[in-house]
Design a protein around this motif. Structure first.
Motif, mmCIF file in Angstrom:
data_model
loop_
_atom_site.group_PDB
_atom_site.id
_atom_site.type_symbol
_atom_site.label_atom_id
_atom_site.label_comp_id
_atom_site.label_asym_id
_atom_site.label_seq_id
_atom_site.Cartn_x
_atom_site.Cartn_y
_atom_site.Cartn_z
ATOM 1 N N GLU A 50 0.557 -0.754 -0.085
ATOM 2 C CA GLU A 50 0.006 0.466 -0.338
ATOM 3 C C GLU A 50 1.178 1.390 -0.213
ATOM 4 O O GLU A 50 0.868 2.269 -0.571
ATOM 5 C CB GLU A 50 -0.982 -0.276 1.532
ATOM 6 N N SER A 51 1.768 1.311 0.920
ATOM 7 C CA SER A 51 2.827 3.311 1.373
ATOM 8 C C SER A 51 3.246 2.929 -0.492
ATOM 9 O O SER A 51 3.889 3.470 -0.954
ATOM 10 C CB SER A 51 4.169 2.762 2.185
ATOM 11 N N SER A 113 -6.473 -3.805 -7.069
ATOM 12 C CA SER A 113 -8.113 -4.401 -6.980
ATOM 13 C C SER A 113 -8.689 -4.829 -5.053
ATOM 14 O O SER A 113 -9.664 -4.811 -4.890
ATOM 15 C CB SER A 113 -7.916 -5.305 -7.360
ATOM 16 N N ILE A 114 -7.513 -4.756 -4.304
ATOM 17 C CA ILE A 114 -8.204 -5.290 -3.064
ATOM 18 C C ILE A 114 -8.124 -3.882 -2.301
ATOM 19 O O ILE A 114 -8.734 -3.614 -1.528
ATOM 20 C CB ILE A 114 -7.351 -6.064 -2.460
ATOM 21 N N PHE A 115 -7.823 -2.525 -2.672
ATOM 22 C CA PHE A 115 -7.554 -1.542 -1.742
ATOM 23 C C PHE A 115 -8.807 -1.541 -1.470
ATOM 24 O O PHE A 115 -9.470 -0.075 -0.374
ATOM 25 C CB PHE A 115 -6.823 -0.666 -2.312
ATOM 26 N N PRO A 116 -10.056 -0.842 -2.405
ATOM 27 C CA PRO A 116 -11.703 -0.099 -2.493
ATOM 28 C C PRO A 116 -11.791 -0.629 -1.361
ATOM 29 O O PRO A 116 -12.971 -0.731 -0.527
ATOM 30 C CB PRO A 116 -11.881 -0.026 -3.448
ATOM 31 N N GLU A 120 -13.673 0.410 2.405
ATOM 32 C CA GLU A 120 -14.886 -0.227 2.660
ATOM 33 C C GLU A 120 -15.396 -0.583 4.568
ATOM 34 O O GLU A 120 -16.256 -0.494 4.751
ATOM 35 C CB GLU A 120 -15.845 -1.210 1.648
ATOM 36 N N ASN A 121 -14.437 -1.895 4.002
ATOM 37 C CA ASN A 121 -14.251 -2.324 5.420
ATOM 38 C C ASN A 121 -14.452 -1.883 6.262
ATOM 39 O O ASN A 121 -14.686 -2.220 7.313
ATOM 40 C CB ASN A 121 -13.306 -3.490 5.375
#
Length: 149
Positions: A50-51, A113-116, A120-121
Motif C-alpha cells: 500500500e505504501s 483491486s483490493i484497496f477499495p 469499505e471494510n
C-alpha cells in the motif's frame, strides 16, 4: 467479584481509555488479518504494498518507519514480497548502500483491486459505532496523542 483497585480518578480514566483503545484496535486488526489472509497477504505485506502503491519508490528504512516495523522483520517481509513478484529491490542511485523498494505491475494490480474493499471494510467497521463527526474527533485526538509522544 473482586473490586478493581483505583489508582486515582484521572489515572483510572486514562487506564480505561487505554484498554478500550487497545481492545478496539485488536478487534479491527483481527478482522483485517483474516480478510488479508484470504487474499494471500499478511498485514505487514499489505502495509508495504500500500505504501509503495500510494507513495512510489521508497527506501527500506522509510518503509520500516512508515509501517512501524523492525529492520529484522522487514528483511523477511521484503524477501517474501520479492519472491511473490510483488516488489523489486533496487540500489539507490544516490547511495549504493541504500536499498530501494518499488512495487511491480503485479503488486500494483493487487493493491488496486483490493484497496477499495479495504476502505469499505474499515468504513463499515467504524460506522457501526461512530458517526462522521465522531470519527473526525477520534482521528484528531489520536493524532494529538501521537504527536505528544
Amino acid at each position: 467479584m473482586k473490586r478493581v483497585q483505583s489508582y486515582g480518578k484521572h489515572e483510572d480514566i486514562v487506564l480505561r481509555a487505554h484498554i478500550e483503545l487497545s481492545r478496539s484496535l485488536i478487534k479491527i486488526r483481527a478482522k483485517e488479518i483474516v480478510w488479508l489472509s484470504e487474499r494471500d497477504l499478511t498485514l505487514p505485506q499489505f502495509g508495504i504494498l500500500e505504501s509503495l502503491y500510494h507513495l512510489g519508490k521508497l527506501s527500506v528504512g522509510q518503509i520500516t518507519k512508515l509501517t512501524l516495523s523492525t529492520p529484522g522483520n522487514m528483511t523477511v517481509i521484503v524477501k517474501n514480497l520479492q519472491s511473490k513478484g510483488l516488489i523489486r529491490i533496487l540500489t539507490s542511485e544516490e547511495d549504493r548502500r541504500i536499498k530501494m523498494l518499488e512495487i511491480t505491475d503485479e503488486g500494483s494490480e493487487i493493491i488496486k483491486s483490493i484497496f477499495p474493499t479495504h476502505v469499505e471494510n474499515l468504513t463499515g467497521w467504524y460506522d457501526k459505532a461512530l458517526n462522521e463527526e465522531e470519527v473526525q474527533t477520534l482521528s484528531r485526538l489520536l493524532r494529538k496523542l501521537e504527536k505528544a509522544q
